[in-house]
Scaffold this active site. Structure first.
Site, mmCIF file in Angstrom:
data_model
loop_
_atom_site.group_PDB
_atom_site.id
_atom_site.type_symbol
_atom_site.label_atom_id
_atom_site.label_comp_id
_atom_site.label_asym_id
_atom_site.label_seq_id
_atom_site.Cartn_x
_atom_site.Cartn_y
_atom_site.Cartn_z
ATOM 1 C CE1 TYR A 1 3.350 13.918 -22.517
ATOM 2 C CE2 TYR A 1 1.121 14.737 -22.169
ATOM 3 C CZ TYR A 1 2.457 14.964 -22.467
ATOM 4 O OH TYR A 1 2.876 16.248 -22.715
ATOM 5 C CE LYS B 1 18.277 11.120 -26.496
ATOM 6 N NZ LYS B 1 19.609 11.758 -26.862
ATOM 7 C CG ASP C 1 19.893 15.023 -28.738
ATOM 8 O OD1 ASP C 1 19.461 14.317 -29.681
ATOM 9 O OD2 ASP C 1 20.976 14.780 -28.157
ATOM 10 C CG ASP D 1 4.157 18.689 -24.476
ATOM 11 O OD1 ASP D 1 3.289 19.491 -24.866
ATOM 12 O OD2 ASP D 1 4.696 18.762 -23.353
ATOM 13 C CG ASP E 1 5.161 24.482 -26.355
ATOM 14 O OD1 ASP E 1 4.109 24.096 -26.911
ATOM 15 O OD2 ASP E 1 5.196 24.956 -25.208
HETATM 16 C C1 IPM Z 1 -0.313 20.309 -25.129
HETATM 17 C C2 IPM Z 1 -0.311 20.625 -23.678
HETATM 18 C C3 IPM Z 1 -0.848 19.420 -22.910
HETATM 19 C C4 IPM Z 1 0.097 18.259 -23.138
HETATM 20 C C5 IPM Z 1 -1.065 19.695 -21.414
HETATM 21 C C6 IPM Z 1 -2.047 20.839 -21.198
HETATM 22 C C7 IPM Z 1 -1.525 18.476 -20.682
HETATM 23 O O1 IPM Z 1 0.955 21.002 -23.256
HETATM 24 O O2 IPM Z 1 -1.380 19.969 -25.677
HETATM 25 O O3 IPM Z 1 0.745 20.419 -25.750
HETATM 26 O O4 IPM Z 1 1.119 18.124 -22.445
HETATM 27 O O5 IPM Z 1 -0.187 17.451 -24.026
HETATM 28 MG MG MG Z 2 2.343 21.248 -24.834
#
Ligand code: IPM
Ligand code: MG
Length: 357
Positions: free
Chosen positions: A136, A187, A220, A244, A248
């Site tokens: 990032y 990784k 993975d 990230d 999710d």
């Molecule tokens: C998160 C989001 C952020 C990230 C975005 C909105 C920049 O996806 O907090 O997980 O990638 O960190």
């Molecule tokens: Mg995210």
């Protein structure tokens, strides 16, 4: 008096934040609240997603309650001015390196998971995601023109020993008060930064945390295990990008993004204070914004994390956690609706939590 900076942001951010503040109000604590603009809302009003005034307030606040940023309205805005630059900028400027993303399945909700209930019943894992380094922020980065008229986009994944150690320490400390297991995810089979990650996490464990069971996993494989057998995990320690993605995935295993809070913590200063930002992980959900149907539970649970981590009120945090669970046994927002219970909007869900407090 404790000073809280409230940054509702865009999309459903303001409505879920309003609901969480009603819960805070019901607790009767004396807390000073300051509201300000962030993300697309700040860009529209002031031409920048993170005005200097807001950054300055963020540095001085005891904690930040953040809603969400972004939406299709700002799709054509250049990258440094996009709403997302506000949350990335806050993390970097306040050195909020440890992003804590719990994924828990309340017993009453095992049936909303897309996984079979027996795979997720009792799930309680914590992802510790590094949040101020990695790809990032790594340099060099950019898009360059090549001699043949095409282009080349590039980013750099880089981690130093110190960056890895400080986030690993957060994961090990958390695991010490949980089931004592950490899965460190990288990784290392293809990336030098992952090799250093693995070696550094292991050395810290061997030196300071002999009681922690540390496993190393490739990212993975971790993704696959999260879907196949999520109950095997206690704490997952990983980099910015893998965290990230995996957070999710872990969230989806619980059935609704609308239920999961997060905390992003800075280093503990000499005076014992640490910068901290709390936000739901669901994002701005522009498709349902402004309709009063968003699930406020993730933001209410973020408030609970704030009470636990920044205000030293684990008693209040526990009360909120229990009240959310009780409310979810009585009614549901649309994202987790079930024929057996009434489907309610944002405000009524907050009412149910307050009633259960
Ligand atoms: C998160 C989001 C952020 C990230 C975005 C909105 C920049 O996806 O907090 O997980 O990638 O960190
Ligand atoms: Mg995210």
């Amino acid at each position: 008096m404790t000073a809280l900076l409230v940054l509702p942001g865009d999309g459903v951010g303001p409505e879920v934040t309003r609901a969480a503040l009603r819960v805070l109000d019901a607790l009767g604590l004396s807390i000073e609240l300051d509201h300000d603009l962030v993300g697309g809302a700040a860009f529209d009003a002031e031409g920048t997603p993170l005005p200097a005034r807001v950054l300055d307030k963020a540095r001085r606040a005891d904690a930040i309650l953040f809603g969400a940023v972004g939406g299709p309205k700002w799709d054509d805005v250049p990258y440094p001015l996009r709403p997302e630059a506000a949350i990335i900028g806050l993390r970097k400027q306040l050195d909020l390196f440890a992003n804590l993303r719990p994924a828990r399945v309340f017993d009453t909700l095992a049936d909303v998971s897309p996984l079979r209930p027996e795979l997720v019943r009792g799930l309680d894992l914590m992802i510790v995601r590094e949040a101020t380094g990695g790809v990032y922020f790594g340099e060099p980065r950019g898009i360059e023109h090549l001699a043949d008229g095409t282009e080349r986009g590039f980013n750099t994944e880089a981690y130093t020993t110190v960056e890895i150690e400080r986030v690993a320490q957060v994961a090990f400390d958390l695991a010490t008060h949980r089931a004592g297991r950490v899965a460190s995810v990288d990784k290392a089979n293809v990336m030098e930064s992952g090799m250093l990650w693995r070696r550094t996490a292991q050395a810290l464990r061997d030196r300071d945390y002999p009681a922690i069971a540390l496993d190393h996993m490739y990212a993975d494989n971790c993704a696959m295990q999260l879907v196949r057998d999520p109950l095997r995990f206690d704490v997952i320690l990983t980099s910015n990008l893998f965290g990230d993605i995996l957070s999710d995935l872990a969230a989806a295993c619980t059935g609704s993004l609308g239920l999961l809070p997060s905390a992003t913590l800075g280093p503990i200063g000499p005076d014992g204070r640490r910068a901290a930002l709390y936000e739901p992980i669901h994002g701005s959900a522009p498709d349902i914004a402004g309709r009063g149907i968003a699930n406020p539970v993730a933001q209410i649970l973020s408030l609970a994390m704030l009470l636990r981590w920044s205000l030293d009120r684990p008693d209040m945090a526990d009360r909120i956690d229990c009240a959310c669970e009780a409310a979810l046994a009585r009614c549901r927002t649309a994202d987790i609706a079930t024929p057996a219970l009434p489907t309610v909007g944002t405000g009524a869900m907050a009412d149910a939590v307050i009633a259960a407090l």
